[in-house]
Enzyme design. Structure first.
Site, PDB file in Angstrom:
ATOM      1  N   HIS A 105      40.839 -18.571 -13.209  1.00  0.00           N
ATOM      2  CA  HIS A 105      40.917 -18.241 -14.629  1.00  0.00           C
ATOM      3  C   HIS A 105      40.685 -19.546 -15.387  1.00  0.00           C
ATOM      4  O   HIS A 105      41.196 -20.594 -14.979  1.00  0.00           O
ATOM      5  CB  HIS A 105      42.285 -17.658 -14.968  1.00  0.00           C
ATOM      6  CG  HIS A 105      42.568 -16.381 -14.220  1.00  0.00           C
ATOM      7  ND1 HIS A 105      43.720 -15.666 -14.368  1.00  0.00           N
ATOM      8  CD2 HIS A 105      41.825 -15.693 -13.323  1.00  0.00           C
ATOM      9  CE1 HIS A 105      43.683 -14.587 -13.597  1.00  0.00           C
ATOM     10  NE2 HIS A 105      42.541 -14.590 -12.946  1.00  0.00           N
ATOM     11  N   ASP A 224      46.969  -7.911 -19.131  1.00  0.00           N
ATOM     12  CA  ASP A 224      46.368  -7.873 -17.802  1.00  0.00           C
ATOM     13  C   ASP A 224      47.236  -7.073 -16.839  1.00  0.00           C
ATOM     14  O   ASP A 224      48.089  -7.626 -16.169  1.00  0.00           O
ATOM     15  CB  ASP A 224      46.199  -9.333 -17.320  1.00  0.00           C
ATOM     16  CG  ASP A 224      45.495  -9.427 -15.986  1.00  0.00           C
ATOM     17  OD1 ASP A 224      45.089  -8.378 -15.446  1.00  0.00           O
ATOM     18  OD2 ASP A 224      45.357 -10.550 -15.474  1.00  0.00           O
ATOM     19  N   HIS A 226      46.643  -4.341 -13.823  1.00  0.00           N
ATOM     20  CA  HIS A 226      45.691  -3.599 -13.005  1.00  0.00           C
ATOM     21  C   HIS A 226      46.242  -2.221 -12.619  1.00  0.00           C
ATOM     22  O   HIS A 226      47.449  -2.072 -12.432  1.00  0.00           O
ATOM     23  CB  HIS A 226      45.378  -4.375 -11.726  1.00  0.00           C
ATOM     24  CG  HIS A 226      44.724  -5.705 -11.980  1.00  0.00           C
ATOM     25  ND1 HIS A 226      44.268  -6.516 -10.974  1.00  0.00           N
ATOM     26  CD2 HIS A 226      44.436  -6.349 -13.135  1.00  0.00           C
ATOM     27  CE1 HIS A 226      43.738  -7.610 -11.497  1.00  0.00           C
ATOM     28  NE2 HIS A 226      43.827  -7.536 -12.805  1.00  0.00           N
TER      29      HIS A 226
HETATM   30 ZN   LIG Z   1      40.608 -10.384 -11.177  1.00  0.00          ZN
END
Ligand SMILES: [Zn+2]
Length: 276
Positions: A105, A224, A226
């Site tokens: 990142h 974020d 998932h």
């Molecule tokens: Zn990822």
């Protein structure tokens, strides 16, 4: 796409390939060390050999994901020194294992402008100190949570424009992050436009890998989280477009979904979307 998953390296990095095979994965992503610590004991020669042997036998491409502690945009001298050191160490681990891409990142900083410059400078330092390395940093587009940089494709592009050796940096596209950052992945057409924009900005070859994750949160939430494929807010059209995109036929695309017990069914679902 070479559809795969982020696999555990518990017991040794080479064991990821057996897990990938059990899940029906044709690509694998690993941590080459603990993702939550600053440093790790060096890889032993036997572990390196075992990994290379397993990679040759499995014949699936492997990529690595870097530590979550790293922040290449930090102004804190200690965090910056540790971050640069960690990236160097991880790139060397990748090199020793024959892994070309280390997904990172970009970093976080309250000022986007200044933060992006700091990331580019940090990458320059890493590159200068490790000439001739095959392993490369792959900047991942983020969800834009908090002060996280890189949730817009143009921000990642700006880093690439600023680094001295742009040929040494790749890009990783994560569907959950793109969606959460606000990109329209609700239809095949919308997804095509996003991928086209990425290709225009970075070049197809620089896009080294994809992370295929659904998103628990709605589009634009900039959080974020998932979700399993087909069980989040993105829906299947985006994934249908991606698995059929001939430009990325050989590109690793890995699941980072919450439950590894669902990798196999997630991969079966993705395969079912491929047009014959
Ligand atoms: Zn990822």
């Amino acid at each position: 796409m070479k559809l795969g998953a982020h696999e555990s390296v518990a017991g040794g990095v080479s064991l990821a390939f057996g897990r990938a095979e059990a899940h029906g994965a044709q690509a694998v992503q690993i941590f080459t060390r603990s993702a939550r610590g600053w440093s790790a004991p060096p890889l032993q020669a036997e572990e390196r050999r075992a990994f290379r042997r397993a990679a040759r036998t499995a014949r699936v491409p492997a990529i690595a994901h870097g530590s979550y502690l790293v922040n290449l945009a930090s102004e804190d001298p200690l965090v910056r020194t540790r971050s640069l050191g960690a990236v160097r160490e991880e790139l060397q681990r990748c090199e020793a294992l024959g892994i070309r891409s280390l997904v990172l990142h970009p970093g976080s900083h309250p000022s986007r402008r200044r933060g992006l410059r700091l990331v580019a400078r940090a990458l320059d330092e890493v590159h200068r100190s490790l000439p001739g390395l095959v392993a490369q940093v792959c900047l991942e587009v983020t969800a834009g949570q908090g002060n996280c940089l890189g949730h817009r494709l143009e921000e990642v592009e700006e880093i690439l424009l600023r680094v001295e050796a742009p040929g040494r940096v790749g890009v990783c596209l994560d569907t959950c992050h793109l969606f959460s950052a606000g990109y329209d992945l609700s239809t095949e057409r919308g997804t095509a436009a996003v991928v086209d924009e990425a290709v225009r900005r970075f070049g197809r070859r620089r896009i080294r890998c994809f992370h295929l994750n659904d998103s628990l949160r709605p589009r634009g939430a900039r959080v974020d989280r998932h979700a399993e494929i087909g069980r989040g807010r993105i829906g299947l059209p985006a994934f249908r477009f991606l698995v059929n995109d001939a430009r990325f036929r050989d590109t690793p695309a890995v699941l980072e979904t919450p439950n590894p017990d669902r990798y196999a069914s997630g991969l079966r679902l993705l395969h079912s979307l491929i047009r014959k």
